[in-house]
Design a protein around this motif. Structure first.
Motif, short mmCIF file in Angstrom:
data_model
loop_
_atom_site.label_atom_id
_atom_site.label_comp_id
_atom_site.label_asym_id
_atom_site.label_seq_id
_atom_site.Cartn_x
_atom_site.Cartn_y
_atom_site.Cartn_z
N LEU A 1 3.27 -3.99 0.93
CA LEU A 1 2.66 -2.92 1.11
C LEU A 1 3.26 -1.77 0.69
CD1 LEU A 1 1.50 -3.93 4.66
CD2 LEU A 1 0.28 -4.39 2.50
N ALA A 2 4.63 -1.56 0.74
CA ALA A 2 5.36 -0.45 0.07
C ALA A 2 5.25 -0.61 -1.12
CB ALA A 2 6.85 -0.62 0.81
N SER A 3 5.52 -1.92 -1.88
CA SER A 3 5.49 -1.81 -3.34
C SER A 3 4.15 -1.07 -3.94
CB SER A 3 5.53 -3.10 -3.92
OG SER A 3 7.03 -3.63 -3.40
N GLU A 4 3.03 -1.64 -3.21
CA GLU A 4 1.76 -1.05 -3.44
C GLU A 4 1.68 0.45 -3.46
OE1 GLU A 4 -1.43 -1.83 -5.55
OE2 GLU A 4 -0.93 -3.59 -4.57
N SER B 1 -4.22 -4.22 8.00
CA SER B 1 -5.15 -4.47 9.30
C SER B 1 -4.77 -6.03 9.53
CB SER B 1 -6.48 -4.21 9.30
OG SER B 1 -6.78 -2.95 9.26
N MET B 2 -5.01 -7.09 8.15
CA MET B 2 -4.77 -8.36 8.42
C MET B 2 -3.14 -8.57 8.85
SD MET B 2 -6.78 -9.34 5.12
CE MET B 2 -6.11 -11.29 4.98
N LEU B 3 -2.48 -7.99 8.07
CA LEU B 3 -0.83 -8.07 8.64
C LEU B 3 -0.72 -7.89 10.07
CD1 LEU B 3 1.93 -9.11 7.84
CD2 LEU B 3 2.26 -6.56 7.10
N SER C 1 -1.07 8.16 7.95
CA SER C 1 -1.44 7.23 8.99
C SER C 1 -1.04 5.71 8.63
CB SER C 1 -2.70 7.43 9.58
OG SER C 1 -3.76 6.94 8.70
N LEU C 2 -1.40 5.73 7.45
CA LEU C 2 -1.37 4.06 6.83
C LEU C 2 0.14 4.01 6.74
CD1 LEU C 2 -2.78 1.70 5.78
CD2 LEU C 2 -2.50 2.77 3.46
N GLU C 3 1.09 4.92 6.18
CA GLU C 3 2.64 4.68 6.33
C GLU C 3 3.00 4.36 7.63
OE1 GLU C 3 3.65 8.27 4.08
OE2 GLU C 3 3.74 7.16 2.03
N LEU D 1 4.88 -1.93 11.56
CA LEU D 1 5.04 -3.30 11.55
C LEU D 1 6.30 -3.63 11.23
CD1 LEU D 1 1.81 -3.76 9.34
CD2 LEU D 1 2.16 -5.07 11.44
N ARG D 2 6.95 -3.01 10.04
CA ARG D 2 8.36 -3.32 9.66
C ARG D 2 9.32 -3.45 10.92
NH1 ARG D 2 9.25 1.16 7.16
NH2 ARG D 2 8.26 0.41 5.40
#
Length: 488
Positions: free
Chosen positions: A99-102, A320-322, A81-83, A89-90
């Protein structure tokens, strides 16, 4: 309730019970005799009441003396769900590279099967010196100004049992320009399998908040008092007791060490002069090595689930912030679009009252668009009710709107002399900008169409004569006027 206060209540309760016991001892036998002389049904009734009082007393004692519960880790989102959220967003044009790098770093560290330990704390608590003590071959820069760690550094260290680990030296909190550095430190702390929170004295409020924030992610955490050789035994014991209170239910262990490091002192020479001498203090970190060996005993594989949960929980917060920032930017564009349409509608209105019909349709569209953006389901009746309430607010505050619009136009050479049509259009720009901003803020906070809350925000914005917002609306109005004149 603090443990000391609970113990005080417990002592008072026991004292009261003892006093009652001795006071009642004289009459105990007499009461027992009278109790046995009572009818059987009354004996059972009084016995039941007595049992209720005993159970209540035991419950109170348990509440006072029960052990404090450990903090529950933050809920962890499902990675899928996070992905999916990051992908959405993308698609909306948000920058999701970090986020993807993390997520990529999460997978890379899992594959490396190495234990990562992050050193966290305020500046000048001795993190760099501790790195040297744990990894003697590491080259760590430090100076007397403090706050020398500007980025995350990784160093190979070895535990007493020969197992290796990776030490992460993160920027200290409360550093100059510290918001970016603090973000780096917190993100690295979440990536680690375990965290050492280093301090050089009792914790202040900010440090205590940091400690609780780290504990919320549920990973092994050591609270370490550094520079312990600078305190007397009594002072050190007092500090450790205070730190244990901070760390109760939060830290896996609280201990004191001396990471060593350099120190300067004045040395008296034979000729009577003095010279400044720098020497290295010998580190004493055995308690820390033992504690590290204990909390990292499960190895990278055994600690990986907690580390992954912490990273995903942190990513959930960042996502969530983004999302909130992206929605706010989209809401700004929607409000600006409808404000421009309101300006054009007000300039084009020819029949008396026709602009009210135009603006009513636009207000409905604005409300529907913002509700859809924030994922709030609203019915046509709710939208109509909100628009009608907004109209009532505008009727009662029309004089304020016109006054604010007139004063704003006077501040811009050329605009104030263009006649009532421009004033009328600018007033509607102010109205729709205020309505849109009020509704967007209410939807973001309440997650529902709260007419009272949005109405209160609308009144505040209509009366707000803030220069920057009015300048933007004046420029928007002037652009619409120029386009109309060019078209004609």
């Amino acid at each position: 309730m603090s443990r000391r206060l609970r113990l005080l209540f417990t002592a008072l309760t026991l004292a009261a019970l003892l006093w009652l016991l001795f006071a009642a001892a004289e009459r105990a036998l007499a009461l027992a005799q009278r109790f046995l002389e009572l009818p059987t049904w009354l004996q059972w009734t009084l016995g039941g009441v007595l049992l209720v009082f005993v159970a209540a007393g035991v419950s109170v004692l348990w509440w006072l003396l029960r052990p404090r519960r450990k903090r529950r880790p933050l809920p962890v989102p499902d990675r899928g769900s996070l992905e999916q959220r990051i992908g959405q967003l993308r698609e909306h044009g948000a920058d999701t590279g970090a986020l993807a790098s993390e997520l990529g770093e999460l997978d890379r560290r899992r594959a490396s099967a190495r234990v990562y330990v992050a050193l966290f704390g305020e500046i000048s608590t001795g993190k760099s010196s501790l790195i040297r003590a744990l990894a003697p071959q590491a080259h760590v820069a430090s100076d007397a100004r403090g706050g020398t760690t500007r980025a995350v550094g990784h160093y190979d260290g070895t535990l007493a049992d020969g197992r290796s680990l990776v030490l992460a030296d993160v920027p200290g909190s409360r550093e100059s320009g510290g918001e970016t550095h603090e973000t780096l430190a917190r993100e690295e702390a979440l990536r680690a399998h375990a965290v050492i929170y280093l301090c050089a004295g009792d914790l202040n409020r900010a440090q205590a908040d940091e400690l609780r924030w780290l504990a919320d992610f549920g990973k092994p955490l050591l609270l370490v008092l550094n520079k312990a050789d600078q305190w007397s035994d009594a002072e050190r014991d007092t500090l450790l007791e205070r730190l244990r209170r901070h760390g109760r239910g939060v830290a896996s262990a609280v201990l004191a060490i001396s990471a060593g490091g350099s120190e300067r002192y004045q040395r008296q020479l034979a000729d009577g002069s003095t010279e400044s001498v720098e020497r290295q203090r010998k580190p004493s970190i055995e308690p820390l090595l033992q504690a590290l060996a204990r909390i990292t005993a499960p190895g990278a594989e055994g600690l990986e689930d907690m580390r992954e949960n912490a990273v995903l929980a942190g990513l959930h917060q960042r996502t969530s912030m983004l999302e909130a920032r992206t929605r706010a930017e989209a809401a700004e564009q929607i409000v600006r679009k409808y404000a421009r349409r309101a300006i054009v509608g007000a300039l084009a209105a020819v029949a008396p009252g026709s602009d009210l019909v135009i603006q009513g349709v636009l207000a409905t569209g604005l409300t529907r668009a913002l509700a859809e953006l924030y994922g709030v389901k609203v019915s046509e009746v709710q939208i109509e009710d909100f628009v009608q309430q907004a109209k009532l607010t505008l009727r009662s505050g029309s004089s304020i709107v016109l006054a604010v619009a007139g004063n704003a136009l006077k501040a811009f050479p050329g605009l104030g002399t263009l006649g009532g049509g421009v004033l009328h259009a600018f007033a509607y720009a102010l109205i729709f900008d205020s309505m849109g901003r009020a509704l967007a803020a209410s939807l973001a906070e309440r997650h529902s169409l709260d007419q009272d809350d949005a109405g209160a925000r609308l009144k505040e914005l209509l009366a707000d004569a803030g220069g920057n917002r009015l300048r933007q609306l004046a420029a928007l109005t002037m652009d619409a006027v120029r386009e109309r004149d060019n078209a004609s």
